[in-house]
Design an enzyme around this catalytic site. Structure first.
Site, PDB file in Angstrom:
ATOM      1  N   ARG A  28      13.420   4.226  12.179  1.00 27.89           N
ATOM      2  CA  ARG A  28      12.156   5.181  12.213  1.00 27.89           C
ATOM      3  C   ARG A  28      11.537   4.769  13.314  1.00 27.89           C
ATOM      4  NH1 ARG A  28       9.622   4.789   6.440  1.00 27.89           N
ATOM      5  NH2 ARG A  28       8.479   6.525   7.257  1.00 27.89           N
ATOM      6  N   ASN A  84       8.081  -5.667  -1.173  1.00 27.50           N
ATOM      7  CA  ASN A  84       7.740  -4.362  -0.269  1.00 27.50           C
ATOM      8  C   ASN A  84       6.335  -4.437   0.268  1.00 27.50           C
ATOM      9  OD1 ASN A  84       8.076  -2.351   1.092  1.00 27.50           O
ATOM     10  ND2 ASN A  84       8.969  -0.950  -0.424  1.00 27.50           N
ATOM     11  N   GLU A 121      12.635  -9.651   1.229  1.00 27.88           N
ATOM     12  CA  GLU A 121      11.824  -8.629   1.756  1.00 27.88           C
ATOM     13  C   GLU A 121      12.744  -7.240   1.390  1.00 27.88           C
ATOM     14  OE1 GLU A 121      11.302  -8.765   5.814  1.00 27.88           O
ATOM     15  OE2 GLU A 121      10.517  -6.692   6.010  1.00 27.88           O
ATOM     16  N   ALA A 131       3.297  -0.932   4.680  1.00 31.93           N
ATOM     17  CA  ALA A 131       2.810  -0.833   6.020  1.00 31.93           C
ATOM     18  C   ALA A 131       2.378  -2.426   6.479  1.00 31.93           C
ATOM     19  CB  ALA A 131       1.653  -0.004   6.142  1.00 31.93           C
ATOM     20  N   HIS A 135      12.808  -2.739   1.480  1.00 29.41           N
ATOM     21  CA  HIS A 135      12.203  -1.607   1.833  1.00 29.41           C
ATOM     22  C   HIS A 135      13.087  -0.337   1.443  1.00 29.41           C
ATOM     23  CE1 HIS A 135       9.668  -3.564   4.672  1.00 29.41           C
ATOM     24  NE2 HIS A 135      10.391  -3.910   5.148  1.00 29.41           N
ATOM     25  N   PRO A 192       0.661  -1.225   0.020  1.00 30.41           N
ATOM     26  CA  PRO A 192       0.056   0.025   0.134  1.00 30.41           C
ATOM     27  C   PRO A 192       0.868   1.323   0.015  1.00 30.41           C
ATOM     28  CG  PRO A 192      -0.091  -1.202   2.103  1.00 30.41           C
ATOM     29  CD  PRO A 192       0.508  -2.120   1.111  1.00 30.41           C
ATOM     30  N   ASN A 193       0.542   2.340  -0.685  1.00 29.12           N
ATOM     31  CA  ASN A 193       0.876   3.530  -0.959  1.00 29.12           C
ATOM     32  C   ASN A 193       2.119   3.618  -1.565  1.00 29.12           C
ATOM     33  OD1 ASN A 193      -1.295   4.876   0.782  1.00 29.12           O
ATOM     34  ND2 ASN A 193      -0.229   3.805   2.572  1.00 29.12           N
TER      35      ASN A 193
END
Ligand code: DQA
Length: 147
Positions: free
Chosen positions: A107, A74, A98, A77, A100, A10-11
């Site tokens: 973060r 990726n 995986e 969230a 990112h 998402p996003n």
């Protein structure tokens, strides 16, 4: 030529305009092109997809398991809370890396947990588009030589 799924959660369709200080100013289309170029160098074919829908992402993971397709993922969230995604990935039949763009470990605290990491071969995080390039190289190294 062996196909690799590059799946984005998402996003990530908003890359380029989404928090550019964190994710950079390049778009998802540019990321797709970068992945295709690296894959071509490695003799791989990329099937690049993005969704905001958890059910759709799970269906793609099931498809990969059925077809023995390796995945660069990726999860965005979903990384931090989707046990459904983790369970789907646990059924995998080919390598999984995986990725990112940012470094979630540096973060907010909620990003420090990945429910996906434990079923992946490895994780590449913090290098922007290079996270994907490195992940594709890792996948190439994990695949048995064709012959
Ligand atoms: C991300 C990191 C996640 O914490 C976040 O939710 C994303 C993007 C990354 O690529 O850095 O959407 O997966």
């Amino acid at each position: 030529m062996r196909t690799v799924f590059v799946l984005n959660g998402p996003n990530l369709s908003r890359l380029g305009s989404r928090e550019p200080d964190v994710y950079g100013t390049a778009s998802l289309d540019e990321l797709q092109r970068a992945c295709a170029a690296t894959a071509a160098e490695l003799g791989l074919l990329v099937d690049f997809r993005q969704t905001d829908d958890e059910a759709e992402l799970l269906a793609w993971v099931h498809e990969a398991a059925d077809r023995r397709v390796p995945i660069v993922l990726n999860p965005a969230a979903f990384t931090h809370y989707s046990y459904g995604l983790r369970d789907a990935l646990a059924m995998r039949t080919a390598p999984l890396v995986e990725v990112h763009l940012s470094n979630p470990a540096a973060r907010e605290a909620f990003r420090h947990t990945s429910v996906v990491a434990g079923v992946a071969d490895g994780t590449v995080a913090g290098f922007g588009f290079d996270s994907y390039r490195l992940a594709l190289r890792a996948i190439a190294g994990l695949l048995p030589a064709e012959g």
